[in-house]
Design a protein around this motif. Structure first.
Motif, PDB file in Angstrom:
ATOM      1  N   ASN A 261      50.117  39.336  37.017  1.00 25.13           N
ATOM      2  CA  ASN A 261      49.636  38.933  38.621  1.00 25.13           C
ATOM      3  C   ASN A 261      48.494  39.977  38.927  1.00 25.13           C
ATOM      4  O   ASN A 261      47.547  39.761  39.504  1.00 25.13           O
ATOM      5  CB  ASN A 261      50.819  39.268  39.604  1.00 25.13           C
ATOM      6  CG  ASN A 261      51.881  38.326  39.540  1.00 25.13           C
ATOM      7  OD1 ASN A 261      51.565  37.154  38.931  1.00 25.13           O
ATOM      8  ND2 ASN A 261      52.888  38.510  40.281  1.00 25.13           N
ATOM      9  N   ALA A 262      48.639  41.137  38.316  1.00 24.66           N
ATOM     10  CA  ALA A 262      47.538  42.162  38.472  1.00 24.66           C
ATOM     11  C   ALA A 262      46.197  41.846  37.897  1.00 24.66           C
ATOM     12  O   ALA A 262      45.166  41.847  38.330  1.00 24.66           O
ATOM     13  CB  ALA A 262      48.001  43.477  38.204  1.00 24.66           C
ATOM     14  N   LEU A 263      46.242  41.460  36.627  1.00 22.00           N
ATOM     15  CA  LEU A 263      45.077  40.731  36.041  1.00 22.00           C
ATOM     16  C   LEU A 263      44.614  39.560  36.587  1.00 22.00           C
ATOM     17  O   LEU A 263      43.399  39.249  36.644  1.00 22.00           O
ATOM     18  CB  LEU A 263      45.538  40.349  34.452  1.00 22.00           C
ATOM     19  CG  LEU A 263      46.055  41.549  33.583  1.00 22.00           C
ATOM     20  CD1 LEU A 263      46.276  41.231  32.025  1.00 22.00           C
ATOM     21  CD2 LEU A 263      44.815  42.629  33.525  1.00 22.00           C
ATOM     22  N   ALA A 264      45.340  38.711  37.130  1.00 21.85           N
ATOM     23  CA  ALA A 264      44.892  37.471  37.983  1.00 21.85           C
ATOM     24  C   ALA A 264      44.041  37.971  39.194  1.00 21.85           C
ATOM     25  O   ALA A 264      43.031  37.309  39.365  1.00 21.85           O
ATOM     26  CB  ALA A 264      46.128  36.648  38.335  1.00 21.85           C
ATOM     27  N   ARG A 265      44.585  38.928  39.729  1.00 22.66           N
ATOM     28  CA  ARG A 265      43.703  39.447  40.895  1.00 22.66           C
ATOM     29  C   ARG A 265      42.625  40.070  40.687  1.00 22.66           C
ATOM     30  O   ARG A 265      41.796  39.951  41.242  1.00 22.66           O
ATOM     31  CB  ARG A 265      44.884  40.517  41.635  1.00 22.66           C
ATOM     32  CG  ARG A 265      45.832  39.884  42.642  1.00 22.66           C
ATOM     33  CD  ARG A 265      46.092  40.806  43.745  1.00 22.66           C
ATOM     34  NE  ARG A 265      45.107  40.802  44.768  1.00 22.66           N
ATOM     35  CZ  ARG A 265      44.673  41.814  45.596  1.00 22.66           C
ATOM     36  NH1 ARG A 265      45.549  42.943  45.424  1.00 22.66           N
ATOM     37  NH2 ARG A 265      43.485  41.856  46.463  1.00 22.66           N
ATOM     38  N   LEU A 266      42.382  40.756  39.415  1.00 29.96           N
ATOM     39  CA  LEU A 266      41.370  41.358  38.923  1.00 29.96           C
ATOM     40  C   LEU A 266      40.401  40.137  38.621  1.00 29.96           C
ATOM     41  O   LEU A 266      39.202  40.403  38.944  1.00 29.96           O
ATOM     42  CB  LEU A 266      41.535  42.148  37.766  1.00 29.96           C
ATOM     43  CG  LEU A 266      40.455  42.788  37.072  1.00 29.96           C
ATOM     44  CD1 LEU A 266      39.619  43.774  37.803  1.00 29.96           C
ATOM     45  CD2 LEU A 266      40.688  43.541  35.577  1.00 29.96           C
ATOM     46  N   ALA A 267      40.866  39.190  37.990  1.00 30.43           N
ATOM     47  CA  ALA A 267      39.864  38.093  37.576  1.00 30.43           C
ATOM     48  C   ALA A 267      39.375  37.587  38.924  1.00 30.43           C
ATOM     49  O   ALA A 267      38.071  37.096  38.890  1.00 30.43           O
ATOM     50  CB  ALA A 267      40.655  37.190  36.746  1.00 30.43           C
ATOM     51  N   ASP A 268      40.025  37.420  40.030  1.00 32.18           N
ATOM     52  CA  ASP A 268      39.489  36.756  41.226  1.00 32.18           C
ATOM     53  C   ASP A 268      38.516  37.646  41.983  1.00 32.18           C
ATOM     54  O   ASP A 268      37.847  37.067  42.601  1.00 32.18           O
ATOM     55  CB  ASP A 268      40.805  36.569  42.148  1.00 32.18           C
ATOM     56  CG  ASP A 268      41.652  35.395  41.590  1.00 32.18           C
ATOM     57  OD1 ASP A 268      41.129  34.600  40.795  1.00 32.18           O
ATOM     58  OD2 ASP A 268      42.808  35.340  42.143  1.00 32.18           O
ATOM     59  N   SER A 269      38.486  38.685  41.538  1.00 32.49           N
ATOM     60  CA  SER A 269      37.606  39.761  42.460  1.00 32.49           C
ATOM     61  C   SER A 269      36.204  39.990  41.624  1.00 32.49           C
ATOM     62  O   SER A 269      35.425  40.449  42.461  1.00 32.49           O
ATOM     63  CB  SER A 269      38.457  41.228  42.482  1.00 32.49           C
ATOM     64  OG  SER A 269      38.621  41.707  41.339  1.00 32.49           O
ATOM     65  N   ILE A 270      36.307  39.592  40.245  1.00 38.43           N
ATOM     66  CA  ILE A 270      34.977  39.884  39.641  1.00 38.43           C
ATOM     67  C   ILE A 270      34.133  38.805  40.070  1.00 38.43           C
ATOM     68  O   ILE A 270      34.089  37.539  39.955  1.00 38.43           O
ATOM     69  CB  ILE A 270      35.344  39.426  38.146  1.00 38.43           C
ATOM     70  CG1 ILE A 270      36.404  40.686  37.458  1.00 38.43           C
ATOM     71  CG2 ILE A 270      33.844  39.697  37.287  1.00 38.43           C
ATOM     72  CD1 ILE A 270      36.568  40.838  36.236  1.00 38.43           C
ATOM     73  N   PRO A 271      32.732  39.068  40.618  1.00 40.80           N
ATOM     74  CA  PRO A 271      31.725  38.088  41.098  1.00 40.80           C
ATOM     75  C   PRO A 271      30.939  37.724  39.789  1.00 40.80           C
ATOM     76  O   PRO A 271      30.591  38.477  39.139  1.00 40.80           O
ATOM     77  CB  PRO A 271      30.741  38.823  41.864  1.00 40.80           C
ATOM     78  CG  PRO A 271      30.988  40.272  41.313  1.00 40.80           C
ATOM     79  CD  PRO A 271      32.315  40.382  40.832  1.00 40.80           C
ATOM     80  N   VAL A 272      30.915  36.191  39.561  1.00 40.39           N
ATOM     81  CA  VAL A 272      30.201  35.711  38.343  1.00 40.39           C
ATOM     82  C   VAL A 272      28.987  34.537  39.153  1.00 40.39           C
ATOM     83  O   VAL A 272      29.387  34.316  40.153  1.00 40.39           O
ATOM     84  CB  VAL A 272      31.017  35.088  37.418  1.00 40.39           C
ATOM     85  CG1 VAL A 272      31.722  36.027  36.833  1.00 40.39           C
ATOM     86  CG2 VAL A 272      31.788  34.058  38.157  1.00 40.39           C
ATOM     87  N   VAL A 273      28.039  34.420  38.502  1.00 45.50           N
ATOM     88  CA  VAL A 273      27.104  33.544  38.846  1.00 45.50           C
ATOM     89  C   VAL A 273      27.743  32.146  38.581  1.00 45.50           C
ATOM     90  O   VAL A 273      27.524  31.282  39.542  1.00 45.50           O
ATOM     91  CB  VAL A 273      25.779  33.589  38.162  1.00 45.50           C
ATOM     92  CG1 VAL A 273      24.673  32.408  38.311  1.00 45.50           C
ATOM     93  CG2 VAL A 273      25.178  34.896  38.598  1.00 45.50           C
ATOM     94  N   GLY A 274      28.320  31.760  37.516  1.00 46.11           N
ATOM     95  CA  GLY A 274      28.857  30.383  37.402  1.00 46.11           C
ATOM     96  C   GLY A 274      28.069  29.558  37.075  1.00 46.11           C
ATOM     97  O   GLY A 274      28.531  28.265  36.796  1.00 46.11           O
ATOM     98  N   GLU A 275      26.744  29.523  36.690  1.00 47.41           N
ATOM     99  CA  GLU A 275      25.736  28.408  36.262  1.00 47.41           C
ATOM    100  C   GLU A 275      24.870  28.886  35.328  1.00 47.41           C
ATOM    101  O   GLU A 275      24.541  30.292  35.244  1.00 47.41           O
ATOM    102  CB  GLU A 275      25.167  27.688  37.518  1.00 47.41           C
ATOM    103  CG  GLU A 275      24.328  28.572  38.267  1.00 47.41           C
ATOM    104  CD  GLU A 275      23.891  27.803  39.408  1.00 47.41           C
ATOM    105  OE1 GLU A 275      23.876  26.372  39.308  1.00 47.41           O
ATOM    106  OE2 GLU A 275      23.121  28.499  40.346  1.00 47.41           O
TER     107      GLU A 275
END
Length: 493
Positions: A261-275
């Motif tokens: 759960n903590a790693l999932a929250r960490l992933a959600d908080s990382i900003p990426v450009v995505g393209e």
């Protein structure tokens, strides 16, 4: 003319097959994801235009086939008058359920009001039945196919109360709309009746008061957070980010589930450009300290662009005229890729060079890596700020650098208005948490990640879950290496 489709599990393997099967003059006509990987369509550079035309013709054929199938399906879907009958039958069932509810002991206090509503519902139903009998007597149920199509068309329009009668409306059309209106009223009354029958459940005092937390539970929660905090520390995450992630951990979870759960929250908080920023085109300047891999990153992205779009719409620029032969590596890339390279010096300002390249779809700009306190470094910053052409700036950060150096680089270049960052040298780093912490705390989107010297293979789009997985794997590998070193020292002692 040969156009070839290539399937592969990922883009890296697809590009390797392109080089092996087509050669260095291959041009990518199109690419998209399919089940099991990616599909790319490639052709030789001298056949690029005709390949695009053939691909467009194939798309048109597919579109026409889809339109034909959809038309045939619509033609077979003959509307039926039984839709109203099914609505009436549904209304009868709802009234029967409502009557059943009236006889229940728990709603006896509402019996008189519900019986009155049932009488009103019954009158509406009788009205609908009478109109059906009138239609049957007038022979409206045996309409020719043309009439039935018009009925189906009217049934998709708004209700009578939302749309008044128009010129050309026939009497049976208005009748059908009125019947639909009454059915909707019937449903609304039934929904209101069902809501009135819902029993009110009193909230007990025990449910209102918070449950006391036992000392054992508090100790378990504290122990869980201590374990997670140690794991975050091994990842290299900053203390503030770790506290933010730990604050949302539910007490009582098993350590493995809490960690996921903590790693999932960490992933959600990382900003990426995505393209792919190079796909959008424009002018991209890569800034950062000396030795972080700016020139190599530009070479990888340039090769990646040339493989997909050819070399005619790309140009490279370097502003690094301070170091001896600093622009030679970029010129070497230009010769290999057949791409023009422009050098900014005392005779050619950055403004002049960029204005001369406005016809190019993509311009990649390499800059000198210097300290902002150095006069030459300050000159570089002023030069990037003063140009009238819109430039996107990407900060290149080496993951093998210390957190203080990354922080200093951000403070130096953030006044330029950074559009994102590139994480380089991931393969040389023992921890990715420092770079991820900086990106999260400064809300600086990660555009690309680079993890080797191979061109153009060792670069890719930044993806949240991939970054977290890579950080965990890197920390595990570094932990195993430290334990092995300790074992060797112990045996040697």
């Amino acid at each position: 003319m040969k156009v070839k489709r290539i399937f592969a599990p990922d883009m890296r393997q697809a590009m390797r097959r392109v080089r092996e099967e087509i050669g260095p003059d291959a041009v990518i006509v199109s690419n998209h994801r399919v089940a099991g990987g990616v599909e790319i369509v490639v052709a030789r550079e001298d056949e690029y235009e005709s390949a695009q035309q053939e691909l467009q013709r194939e798309r048109e054929r597919r579109r026409e086939e889809q339109v034909r199938i959809l038309t045939e399906q619509r033609a077979r879907a003959v509307p039926r008058q039984s839709g109203l009958d099914s609505e009436l039958e549904r209304a009868r069932l709802d009234i029967a359920k409502a009557r059943e509810g009236v006889s229940r002991p728990e709603v006896s206090r509402n019996a008189n009001r519900q019986l009155a509503e049932d009488d009103e519902l019954q009158s509406i139903l009788e009205s609908l039945r009478a109109r059906q009998r009138e239609r049957a007597a007038a022979g409206l149920d045996e309409e020719p196919p043309r009439k039935k199509r018009s009925v189906a068309k009217i049934s998709t329009m708004p209700l009578a109360e939302e749309r008044g009668p128009e010129a050309g409306d026939t009497e049976d059309h208005l009748l059908i709309r009125n019947m639909q209106d009454e059915i909707h009223q019937l449903r609304a009354m039934l929904e209101q009746q069902m809501r009135s029958k819902a029993p009110e459940v009193p909230v007990s005092a025990s449910a209102q008061a918070p449950r006391p937390v036992s000392p054992a539970t508090e100790a378990a929660a504290s122990g869980l957070k201590d374990q997670l905090e140690r794991r975050f520390d091994r990842l290299g995450l900053g203390a503030r980010l770790s506290r933010s992630l730990l604050a949302s951990i539910e007490p009582g979870l098993a350590i493995d589930k809490a960690w996921r759960n903590a790693l999932a929250r960490l992933a959600d908080s990382i900003p990426v450009v995505g393209e792919e920023m190079i796909e959008r085109g424009g002018m991209l300047a890569f800034v950062g300290p000396t030795g972080v891999g700016k020139t190599t990153t530009i070479g990888k992205l340039a090769a990646r662009y040339v493989l997909q779009h050819g070399s005619s719409s790309l140009a490279l620029v370097t502003t690094d005229c301070f170091r001896i032969a600093a622009h030679e590596q970029l010129k070497t890339f230009g010769r290999i890729l057949d791409v023009p390279v422009r050098v900014v010096d005392e005779n050619h300002s950055l403004e002049e060079v960029l204005q001369s390249l406005k016809g190019k779809r993509l311009v990649l700009i390499d800059t000198a890596g210097m300290n902002a306190q150095d006069p030459a470094g300050q000159l570089q910053l002023e030069m990037l700020e003063s140009v009238s052409v819109r430039i996107k700036k990407l900060l290149v950060l080496s993951c093998s650098s210390q957190r203080q150096l990354m922080e200093s680089a951000w403070q130096t270049y953030s006044p330029l208005g950074l559009n994102g960052c590139v994480l380089s040298k991931m393969d040389e780093s023992g921890s990715l948490g420092e770079a991820l912490t900086l990106a999260v705390e400064k809300q600086m989107p990660i555009a690309y990640v680079a993890d080797g010297q191979k061109i153009p293979d060792d670069i890719g789009l930044a993806r949240r879950h991939d970054l977290v997985s890579r950080a965990v794997v890197t920390a595990q590998r570094e932990g195993e290496r430290s334990r092995a070193d300790k074992d060797r020292l112990f045996r040697a002692g």
